[in-house]
Motif scaffolding. Structure first.
Motif, mmCIF file in Angstrom:
data_model
loop_
_atom_site.group_PDB
_atom_site.id
_atom_site.type_symbol
_atom_site.label_atom_id
_atom_site.label_comp_id
_atom_site.label_asym_id
_atom_site.label_seq_id
_atom_site.Cartn_x
_atom_site.Cartn_y
_atom_site.Cartn_z
ATOM 1 N N ALA A 64 0.832 -1.207 0.000
ATOM 2 C CA ALA A 64 0.000 0.000 0.000
ATOM 3 C C ALA A 64 0.864 1.253 0.000
ATOM 4 O O ALA A 64 0.578 2.227 -0.707
ATOM 5 N N ILE A 68 0.788 3.903 -3.060
ATOM 6 C CA ILE A 68 0.362 5.286 -2.815
ATOM 7 C C ILE A 68 1.488 6.269 -3.095
ATOM 8 O O ILE A 68 1.276 7.328 -3.702
ATOM 9 N N GLU A 147 -7.753 4.710 -0.682
ATOM 10 C CA GLU A 147 -6.486 5.202 -1.216
ATOM 11 C C GLU A 147 -6.661 6.423 -2.107
ATOM 12 O O GLU A 147 -5.745 7.238 -2.243
ATOM 13 N N VAL A 230 -6.673 2.638 5.422
ATOM 14 C CA VAL A 230 -5.457 2.664 4.601
ATOM 15 C C VAL A 230 -4.263 2.824 5.535
ATOM 16 O O VAL A 230 -4.066 3.878 6.135
#
Length: 283
Positions: A64, A68, A147, A230
């Protein structure tokens, strides 16, 4: 003359020493302590770093974070490059207005900016209300607690830090080079590809470095706009320290984050002139 130089040197050392001591005590020693805990804290060095390879949770957090940070960096660089080019080509009056608009977010707290984006992006927020009223969408878009919201908030935060290095690089380009290229029959696309873009690369590398390094350590914006759904590395470290009380794993992740930043600096140092990135002129 030598006595004067010696006295000047001693004065310089005396002026710099308090700042150096402050950095060592308040920054370097705690940093070394964190690095030491990643090795000595139970269940031990091997088990702490083994989690990096066997823990599914850590894998999801790392993926993640990479996803991102990559999206944030790419979007920020594209928008910042276009904005910096517009600043370079704008009139003096328009440039002053644009600079104020770019600087305006920096005058607001990161918390204020994050909660402002929540107000704009939430289901009954400003953006969804406008889209529903215009008939563009039939149901509110899910733009927070995921996200998408995190990337939007991070891009907004990073834009000023990317725009100004790019603008500083672009405005140092001699406009006569463009005139010479046009005189030889080059099209605007060719001038951009063969002249403008290569000469703006030092600023682009600087913006890339700043955006990437800052994005890796983001905490407040992902925590608010992600809504707990997130998890990036910085927030997961907080969870491990304050909730799970797993200092070994937390300090291991902090250490790996530090090493990643150092690796990014070293990699960019191989493909770019660090002196140019720092504003030093080559002769």
């Amino acid at each position: 003359m030598l006595q004067r130089m010696d006295s000047t040197t001693r004065l310089g050392v005396a002026l710099v020493a308090p700042a150096v001591l402050l950095i060592v005590v308040l920054y370097n020693l705690p940093l070394l302590r964190i690095l030491g805990l990643s090795v000595t804290e139970a269940p031990g060095f091997v088990e702490n770093y083994r989690q990096l390879f066997v823990s599914d949770v850590i894998h999801r957090v790392l993926l993640a974070t990479i996803r991102i940070c990559t999206l944030t960096t790419v979007i920020t660089l594209v928008v910042a490059y276009a904005t910096a080019a517009a600043l370079t080509l704008a009139s003096e009056r328009a440039r002053r207005v644009m600079i104020v608009l770019v600087l305006l977010p920096l005058w607001l707290s990161v918390l204020v900016r994050a909660f402002a984006w929540v107000t704009i992006l939430r289901g009954n927020g400003v953006l969804n209300s406008a889209l529903l009223s215009a008939g563009v969408v039939d149901a509110p878009l899910q733009l927070v607690r995921n996200e998408i919201g995190v990337v939007i908030g991070m891009v907004h935060y990073m834009l000023p830090f990317a725009i100004f290095p790019l603008w500083a690089s672009m405005k140092s380009i001699d406009p006569r080079l463009f005139q010479a290229a046009r005189a030889f029959g080059a099209s605007p696309v060719t001038i951009f590809r063969r002249v403008f873009f290569p000469l703006s690369l030092p600023g682009l590398y600087s913006a890339l470095l700043i955006t990437l390094v800052f994005s890796l350590g983001f905490y407040v914006t992902p925590a608010i706009l992600g809504g707990g759904r997130v998890l990036m590395v910085a927030e997961y470290v907080r969870v491990l320290v304050h909730e799970s009380i797993e200092w070994g794993t937390a300090t291991m992740l902090a250490t790996m984050l530090l090493l990643t930043v150092v690796a990014a600096l070293a990699t960019l140092g191989r493909v770019a002139d660090l002196g140019s990135m720092l504003g030093q002129r080559t002769r």
